[in-house]
Design a protein around this motif. Sequence first.
Motif, PDB file in Angstrom:
ATOM      1  N   ALA A   1      11.952   5.127  23.509  1.00 50.62           N
ATOM      2  CA  ALA A   1      10.932   6.173  23.378  1.00 50.62           C
ATOM      3  C   ALA A   1      10.151   6.390  24.673  1.00 50.62           C
ATOM      4  O   ALA A   1       9.701   7.510  24.958  1.00 50.62           O
ATOM      5  CB  ALA A   1       9.974   5.812  22.245  1.00 50.62           C
ATOM      6  N   GLU A   2       9.993   5.324  25.476  1.00 49.16           N
ATOM      7  CA  GLU A   2       9.132   5.395  26.653  1.00 49.16           C
ATOM      8  C   GLU A   2       9.888   5.643  27.951  1.00 49.16           C
ATOM      9  O   GLU A   2       9.267   5.728  29.019  1.00 49.16           O
ATOM     10  CB  GLU A   2       8.323   4.099  26.776  1.00 49.16           C
ATOM     11  CG  GLU A   2       7.364   3.870  25.614  1.00 49.16           C
ATOM     12  CD  GLU A   2       6.673   2.521  25.688  1.00 49.16           C
ATOM     13  OE1 GLU A   2       7.043   1.724  26.583  1.00 49.16           O
ATOM     14  OE2 GLU A   2       5.773   2.264  24.862  1.00 49.16           O
ATOM     15  N   SER A   3      11.211   5.753  27.891  1.00 54.77           N
ATOM     16  CA  SER A   3      12.018   5.849  29.124  1.00 54.77           C
ATOM     17  C   SER A   3      12.154   7.301  29.561  1.00 54.77           C
ATOM     18  O   SER A   3      13.205   7.930  29.397  1.00 54.77           O
ATOM     19  CB  SER A   3      13.395   5.232  28.905  1.00 54.77           C
ATOM     20  OG  SER A   3      13.979   5.695  27.698  1.00 54.77           O
ATOM     21  N   ASN A   4      11.089   7.819  30.136  1.00 55.51           N
ATOM     22  CA  ASN A   4      11.057   9.218  30.565  1.00 55.51           C
ATOM     23  C   ASN A   4      10.748   9.356  32.047  1.00 55.51           C
ATOM     24  O   ASN A   4      10.308  10.420  32.498  1.00 55.51           O
ATOM     25  CB  ASN A   4      10.022   9.991  29.738  1.00 55.51           C
ATOM     26  CG  ASN A   4      10.409  10.051  28.267  1.00 55.51           C
ATOM     27  OD1 ASN A   4      11.517  10.456  27.933  1.00 55.51           O
ATOM     28  ND2 ASN A   4       9.502   9.625  27.393  1.00 55.51           N
ATOM     29  N   ALA A   5      10.977   8.294  32.813  1.00 54.19           N
ATOM     30  CA  ALA A   5      10.747   8.341  34.252  1.00 54.19           C
ATOM     31  C   ALA A   5      12.002   8.838  34.971  1.00 54.19           C
ATOM     32  O   ALA A   5      13.059   9.005  34.361  1.00 54.19           O
ATOM     33  CB  ALA A   5      10.362   6.950  34.765  1.00 54.19           C
TER      34      ALA A   5
END
Length: 431
Positions: A21-25
Amino acid sequence: MTGGALGLAVRLSPKQERSIAESNARLNIWQGAIRSGKTIASLIRWLAFVANAPRGGSLVIVGKTADTISRNVFDPLMDPAITGPLAARISYTRGAPTATILGRKVEIISCADARAETRLRGMTCAGAYVDEITLLERAFWDMLLSRLSVPGAMLFGSTNPDSPSHWLKRDFLDRAGELDLRSWHFRLDDNHALDAAYVTALKKEYTGLWYKRFVLGAWVMAEGAIFDMWDEDRMVVSELPLMEKWLAVGVDYGTANPFDAVLIGVSVPDDAGQRRIYVTNEWRWDSRQQRRQLTDAEYSLRLADWLDDIPETFGPGTRGVRPDWLIVDPSAASFVMQLHKDGFRPQQGDNSVLDGIRTVSNVMAADHLRVHASCRALLDEIVGYAWDDKKAERGEDAPIKEHDHSVDALRYALHTTQAVWLRLLEPVPAY
């Protein structure tokens, strides 16, 4: 974003779901222990990205070799037990230069050496997945990042830890706050889907450096003795049991350096139903001590004579042995040809140094190795086999290259025949 929301078959842990969910870099890296769930999480995130990836650029999957890409990336992606109905929308043939994932063409690039960097030149990338990042050459990695130029392009990848001086940790993971980079650290215990007995076995089999990296997921330097699990009191024997299988002869070839051969067998089960690997005999020719170098033909003849003269191979009064495998130093091409002429069936050994060291270490840690007291060269080398401190400081894991000929012969034999002896070491059930 959960496994259920993606229509997946696999059940994800809270840490896996959070990382997805947090891997948006721009750069997203899963790192840590083996079998900890990091690869599955990173692959699921890659699938979600491919489904909505920017147009106008190539998608690429990168790995060390075609085999590792197939095994580590496509085997799980095409497994319905993991990706559910999405598996049917992934098409790939081992060794092919492209794959199709969710209707998108994906370029497959293996990068066994720095020259693979040229395959990226001129490419415009919209997204990349990288398997085992630490195994890549730095030049290739830098070129790959420069190709991610499409707006919204992202990279996803996974890796086991390495030296704390490795370029990935030093120049990227440790600078995550300065870069558009997110990373997630996994330990073995983070994978709740693993069988408890399997986890316990792995923790026993890995020791020292390997335990810290592959169980705890720590970036630690290789230092000190390599075989720090070696126990001479328990592992050196003066008597040998009967051998159920004469497994292999491992040969480290030398002309100016010593030539060393070790004979390895797998014993009949003991009272507890456990077979073990035994190094029963050793033959060495040190040309410096003998003040004479031998030819390939002489080495071959003396190797045959040594094997023919080994006593009590199949019981009292018997002599001579021909093991199933003759594993030879892969650099000794001329000697391999001579062995073929003399009726042997040699095979070049697998010289993956770190993998081979890990194989030998695991056998020792699991208490599956015994060495006969007559194998003095091997016994002397085992206790002195150490990591090279200077190379470790540069981020490279490598043993000191001296007094290692017997150890290399053992490493070639055990690592190359691992698929054979692993099943033999499974305990025999009691009835």
